[in-house]
Design an enzyme around this catalytic site. Structure first.
Site, short mmCIF file in Angstrom:
data_model
loop_
_atom_site.label_atom_id
_atom_site.label_comp_id
_atom_site.label_asym_id
_atom_site.label_seq_id
_atom_site.Cartn_x
_atom_site.Cartn_y
_atom_site.Cartn_z
N HIS A 1 -0.51 4.29 10.15
CA HIS A 1 -0.72 3.15 11.07
C HIS A 1 0.38 3.11 12.13
O HIS A 1 0.86 2.03 12.50
CB HIS A 1 -0.74 1.83 10.29
N ASP B 1 0.69 1.45 3.84
CA ASP B 1 -0.71 1.52 3.40
C ASP B 1 -1.48 2.57 4.18
O ASP B 1 -1.17 2.89 5.32
CB ASP B 1 -1.39 0.16 3.54
N GLU B 2 -2.50 3.10 3.54
CA GLU B 2 -3.57 3.89 4.16
C GLU B 2 -3.08 5.08 4.99
O GLU B 2 -3.58 5.37 6.06
CB GLU B 2 -4.45 2.99 5.03
N CYS B 3 -2.12 5.78 4.47
CA CYS B 3 -1.72 7.05 5.10
C CYS B 3 -2.56 8.15 4.47
O CYS B 3 -2.43 8.45 3.29
CB CYS B 3 -0.23 7.30 4.87
N GLU C 1 0.44 0.92 -2.01
CA GLU C 1 0.71 2.36 -2.07
C GLU C 1 2.17 2.69 -2.30
O GLU C 1 2.52 3.79 -2.72
CB GLU C 1 0.22 3.03 -0.78
#
Length: 678
Positions: free
Chosen positions: A255, A318-320, A370
């Site tokens: 992000h 988050d969300e890597c 995460e």
């Protein structure tokens, strides 16, 4: 036949009558959050032209400003000018504070207060200014309109929060949120006793804060929309005045595309990088294998921790997806040499390095789910978007945690669904008392893909007041009907704290029809809601340039009218409705049925409304079926099997979104139709 305007007046007044009549039977206080302990007294305190407030004992400028805000809000609510100091009769509202709170507000400070209202005087006392701030908001909500004027029923309240961490996260990265939006949000937070403002300041779509050390972050990564450091300091002071801590979030290693526009050497892939214009999860990520990455972050974190005084600092995490890492041979070689078996291990290595940089500045790291790995230090706080089980797992391992799953207010879920989410669920019940204390509270999260500064308030309020109650009030406070009754009152109270979402709803609808009468469009809007969860992403194509000015952006996440109608339909289908409720349901269905004829001539004149032609027609047909079902039930004449099947087939198709909108009357009419079965 009644005019559309008169029918809308009947529709609205009937709804309000239902709400207020039910409240009279409710023995609880009509405020949110409900206090921990309240004992009713005898008589009432009257707010009139002699009302004065006096601060006794300890005082400070923050308390004086809080008094001024309190009087301004009370004036707004009553219309009584209360700015004069020398009034006859002496002060009737006494504030007593034992001493100061911490200079930099801290997690777990005493926020309790004691409020005693008698017919002759009000006394508000607290150990420190934080409790006074909360007690003033309770008093404002207690003010009622009565035949005797504006009064507060005598009561004694001892109150303190269930959880020390009660927050809202605002995403300024995707759609930039101007300072006025931030201030309005903070005012609303004060009104419902929330105490943490989590400021999401970096995203793929924008880097939103001034860095003096690395000016290309904002110069190339923000489209010119960012906060200066002086503006940030002003917001921090504004928040502290309201008992609210400000915690920044800089998302990393994913992000983070906007970082790389000005500083591509931070990234794991090849430049050039551009600000992302669409929404989703993107491949660019920071390079965890270069020492230069940590040198950069060391200086940047030093700059930002000096700007933000709070003890906590959020690093995202988050969300890597790791795709840039997979495609980079040098990074893959580094992983082999350092026995990092997968991308999760590489991110854990990165997080550990960054956490040490945060700790070096005397701050405590926060990260999303995460970040929690087998070797995550115990002082890292985990913010859980995955759910209570993940939160409980973190608490069991010794990490403190915050719940956000269930509080995603951008997903347009009903207040009841948020109200049912609790940081201490069944999973947490299995923890030891010590482990349960690791669960600090929760945060509502306002991600901004589908909101702008114009309509973000309507997504935050009033539903977030229900979340505020879940985090403040005793766990046993769970009555959904009571919550909705009080939420309707608090929604109006929020106007006096500066919230404009109700007026913005009206303005957005009027803009859609121009100079035409907006009444029939309001009737249509009363039956509609935006799609839930992440469905909107698949129903149309959006990016950061897409105007969010259509009906789906104007209607609130939850239609009060549709919810009330569903309650009526449930009672009718169960054979428990009163004659007045039968009449009420019929009136509303007639309104929705007849509205199509009035609205259709207007819709083609605007690009913003042309797409609503089938939506309006569907509402008309749904109401026709609903009226037919009412006739069948009232006359005890079952609908034939063939007609019922045809109608059910239509209702099934009507449940699908049209113009990215949901017709929320359909489930209720289906309930009525199914009740006609012999």
């Amino acid at each position: 036949m009644l005019s559309a305007r008169l029918l809308l007046a009947v529709f609205t007044s009937t709804l309000l009558f239902t709400t207020s009549a039910t409240l009279q039977a409710d023995t609880q206080l009509s405020i949110m959050p409900l206090p921990a302990h309240a004992a009713p007294g005898t008589g009432s305190f009257v707010v009139d032209g002699t009302f004065q407030v006096r601060i006794e004992g300890y005082t400070e400028p923050r308390l004086e400003r809080a008094k001024d805000r309190f009087l301004a809000n009370l004036t707004s609510k009553t219309g009584i000018p209360l700015w004069l100091n020398d009034r006859p009769g002496g002060p009737k509202f006494i504030i007593k504070t034992e001493g100061p709170s911490k200079e930099i507000q801290q997690l777990g400070e005493d926020e309790s207060y004691h409020l005693e209202v008698s017919p002759t005087q009000v006394t508000l006392s607290a150990p420190n200014p934080l409790g006074i701030l909360h007690g003033l908001q309770t008093f404002l909500q207690l003010v009622d309109t009565t035949p005797q004027g504006f009064t507060i029923a005598a009561v004694t309240i001892h109150d303190s929060p269930r959880f020390p961490w009660r927050g809202i996260m605002i995403d300024s990265g995707r759609h930039f949120m101007p300072l006025e939006v931030i201030r309005q949000t903070l005012d609303g937070m004060e009104a419902v006793k929330l105490n943490v403002f989590h400021w999401h300041l970096s995203e793929n779509q924008g880097f939103r804060i001034e860095s003096k050390l690395y000016p290309l972050l904002q110069e190339k990564g923000s489209d010119g929309n960012y906060y200066t450091q002086d503006q940030v300091r002003d917001i921090i002071a504004f928040a502290r005045d309201r008992g609210i801590r400000v915690i920044p979030e800089f998302d990393m290693p994913g992000h983070s595309t906007a970082w790389f526009v000005g500083y591509p050497d931070l990234a794991s892939g090849k430049s050039p990088y551009l600000i992302e214009r669409k929404w989703g999860i993107f491949d660019p990520a920071m390079d965890p294998t270069r020492e230069s990455t940590y040198d950069f972050l060391d200086a940047f974190i030093g700059e930002m921790t000096s700007l933000f005084p709070d003890a906590y600092f959020h690093i995202g995490g988050d969300e890597c997806n790791g795709k840039e890492w997979d495609a980079n041979p040098r990074i893959q070689q580094y992983m082999r040499e350092h026995s990092l078996k997968d991308n999760a291990a590489l991110q854990a290595y990165f997080t550990g390095r960054v956490q040490k940089l945060v700790t070096k500045r005397g701050k405590i790291t926060i990260g999303w789910d995460e970040v929690l790995q087998p070797d995550t230090p115990k002082d890292v706080v985990i913010q859980s978007w995955r759910g209570p089980d993940s939160l409980a797992q973190a608490a069991q391992r010794g990490n403190r945690g915050i719940l956000s799953a269930g509080y995603y207010i951008d997903l347009n879920q009903p207040a009841s669904q948020h109200y049912a989410a609790d940081p201490l669920t069944e999973a947490a019940a299995k923890l030891t008392p010590e482990q349960q204390r690791n669960i600090l509270g929760g945060e509502a999260t306002m991600w901004s893909e589908f909101v702008t500064p114009e309509n973000v308030g309507s997504r935050i309020w009033p539903r977030t007041a229900a979340i505020a109650e879940r985090l403040w009030s005793p766990k046993e406070v769970t009555d959904i009907d009571s919550m909705y009754r009080r939420l309707a009152i608090v929604s109006n109270d929020l106007i006096h704290s500066g919230q404009t979402y109700q007026a913005i709803h009206e303005q957005m609808l009027q803009r859609m029809v121009g100079a035409n009468d907006v009444t029939s469009l309001k009737v249509l809007a009363s039956a509609l809601e935006p799609p839930k969860e992440y469905a909107r992403e698949s129903l149309a194509s959006y990016d950061s340039f897409t105007p969010l000015n259509r009906m789906v952006d104007a209607v609130p996440p939850e239609s009060n009218w549709a919810r009330e109608f569903h309650h009526l339909a449930s009672l009718i289908a169960a054979g428990k409705a009163s004659p007045e409720q039968w009449a009420q349901a019929r009136e509303w269905l007639i309104l929705w049925r007849d509205n199509d004829a009035r609205l259709q001539p207007i819709l083609p004149h605007s690009d913003l409304t042309a797409e609503l032609e089938p939506v309006s027609h569907t509402l008309n047909q749904t109401a026709v079926i609903g009226l037919s079902a009412l006739d069948s039930l009232q006359n005890h004449k079952p609908v034939s099997a063939s007609v019922r099947q045809q109608q059910l087939s239509f209702l099934k198709s009507a449940e699908a979104p049209q113009a990215v909108l949901l017709d929320m009357i359909v489930p209720s009419v289906k309930l009525l139709l199914n009740a006609t079965t012999p």
